[in-house]
Design an enzyme around this catalytic site. Structure first.
Site, PDB file in Angstrom:
ATOM      1  N   TYR A 133       0.857  -1.194   0.000  1.00  0.00           N
ATOM      2  CA  TYR A 133       0.000   0.000   0.000  1.00  0.00           C
ATOM      3  C   TYR A 133       0.885   1.233   0.000  1.00  0.00           C
ATOM      4  O   TYR A 133       1.612   1.494   0.958  1.00  0.00           O
ATOM      5  CB  TYR A 133      -0.907  -0.024   1.226  1.00  0.00           C
ATOM      6  CG  TYR A 133      -1.963   1.067   1.288  1.00  0.00           C
ATOM      7  CD1 TYR A 133      -2.257   1.881   0.206  1.00  0.00           C
ATOM      8  CD2 TYR A 133      -2.676   1.280   2.465  1.00  0.00           C
ATOM      9  CE1 TYR A 133      -3.230   2.866   0.273  1.00  0.00           C
ATOM     10  CE2 TYR A 133      -3.654   2.254   2.554  1.00  0.00           C
ATOM     11  CZ  TYR A 133      -3.921   3.047   1.451  1.00  0.00           C
ATOM     12  OH  TYR A 133      -4.883   4.030   1.530  1.00  0.00           O
ATOM     13  N   LYS A 162      -1.545  -1.437  -3.972  1.00  0.00           N
ATOM     14  CA  LYS A 162      -2.651  -0.503  -3.805  1.00  0.00           C
ATOM     15  C   LYS A 162      -2.056   0.888  -3.951  1.00  0.00           C
ATOM     16  O   LYS A 162      -1.299   1.353  -3.090  1.00  0.00           O
ATOM     17  CB  LYS A 162      -3.334  -0.673  -2.446  1.00  0.00           C
ATOM     18  CG  LYS A 162      -4.493   0.299  -2.225  1.00  0.00           C
ATOM     19  CD  LYS A 162      -5.098   0.184  -0.828  1.00  0.00           C
ATOM     20  CE  LYS A 162      -6.184   1.244  -0.616  1.00  0.00           C
ATOM     21  NZ  LYS A 162      -6.693   1.245   0.776  1.00  0.00           N
TER      22      LYS A 162
END
Length: 296
Positions: A133, A162
């Site tokens: 992420y 992400k």
């Protein structure tokens, strides 16, 4: 098909009136989100108020939600402390989840070498697939494209990104250089369509709590080559993208207001995210009405 689904919601954590963990509410909300068209869930991420959750609460949530749905559940099990992230990732992996969301360490602002070592250590703590992420606006550090590509190439279970870095051109270089099977998910609802254009496969969203059917429609249109329809759906969603967070009412307060409007488990936010502006609930109702009207 994206490994964790095209439309994945970073789920809020429902609390009761005393701000205790509402486990039954979390399971019920997860089932409802699946019914709305969500193809995956992230549990105990920032939208789930992870900074205010204890380890035991996170473990309880992961097990309860994974047991309540048939779609993949991804555990937000990392933070700024590598050793603790490794420990919690190993424990999360025993709770029935399908993957791990590994956040770039925040606030302490490590070097790129430190970030890379942290992410490698997290991945080594589990056999589950790991999504890195990257959200520099929250963490204070961008995971460099070079590090992302190297991790994708060298760590067998780092299988996704992400991306909430807001730089599609840089993300395009990662998509081009990463091995086959490495998946990019938009981590910013409003950037989903631009990221689809450079090779993203899905969205880990917030407004998808209430716009999942529309997001599915947008993905379906994109995948059949109907770009005009995809653009039209995205335009319909702009107000929801804008509502989901802001300086006066940051995420996840707007989503919890929307869920209360829709009669779904949510409760309030724990401090320091609990200072809702007086207009929030009425604004949620207005945004949802406008969305329904726009669907035609």
């Amino acid at each position: 098909m994206a490994r964790f689904g095209r439309v994945v919601t970073a789920m809020v954590t429902p609390f009761d009136d005393e701000l205790g963990l509402d486990v039954d509410g979390a399971a019920a909300l997860a089932r409802w989100l699946q019914e709305q068209g969500n193809e995956g869930l992230v549990v105990a991420g920032t939208t789930g108020e992870s900074p205010t959750l204890t380890d035991d609460e996170k473990l309880t949530l992961w097990e309860a939600v994974a047991g309540a749905v048939t779609i993949p559940v991804v555990a937000g099990s990392t933070g700024a402390d590598t050793a603790h992230s490794v420990h919690l990732t190993a424990e999360a992996s025993k709770r029935g989840v399908a993957g791990i969301l590994a956040l770039c360490p925040y606030y302490n602002r490590p070097s790129q070498a430190g970030i890379e070592a942290h992410l490698r250590a997290v991945a080594a703590a589990t056999t589950l697939p790991v999504i890195v992420y990257d959200i520099p606006i929250r963490t204070g550090r961008k995971v460099s494209s070079e590090v992302l590509v190297r991790l994708a190439a060298e760590v067998p279970n780092i299988l996704g990104l992400k991306d909430a870095a807001g730089n599609p051109a840089a993300t395009a270089t990662v998509v081009a250089a990463a091995p086959d099977g490495f998946e990019v998910y938009s981590g910013d609802d409003a950037m989903t369509l631009p990221l689809l254009a450079i090779g993203a496969v899905g969205l880990v969203g917030v407004a998808t709590h209430w716009v999942a059917p529309d997001a599915v429609e947008m993905f379906d249109a994109w995948e059949r080559g109907d770009v005009a329809t995809a653009i039209g759906v995205n335009s319909r969603l702009l107000e929801s993208w804008q509502f989901e967070t802001g300086d006066e009412s940051p995420n996840p307060a707007p989503t919890k207001a929307m869920l209360r409007h829709l009669g779904q488990p949510a409760g309030g936010c724990r401090p320091p995210m609990d200072a809702d502006p007086v207009w929030l609930d009425s604004r949620a109702a207005d945004v949802y009405k406008a969305l329904v009207d726009a669907r035609g």
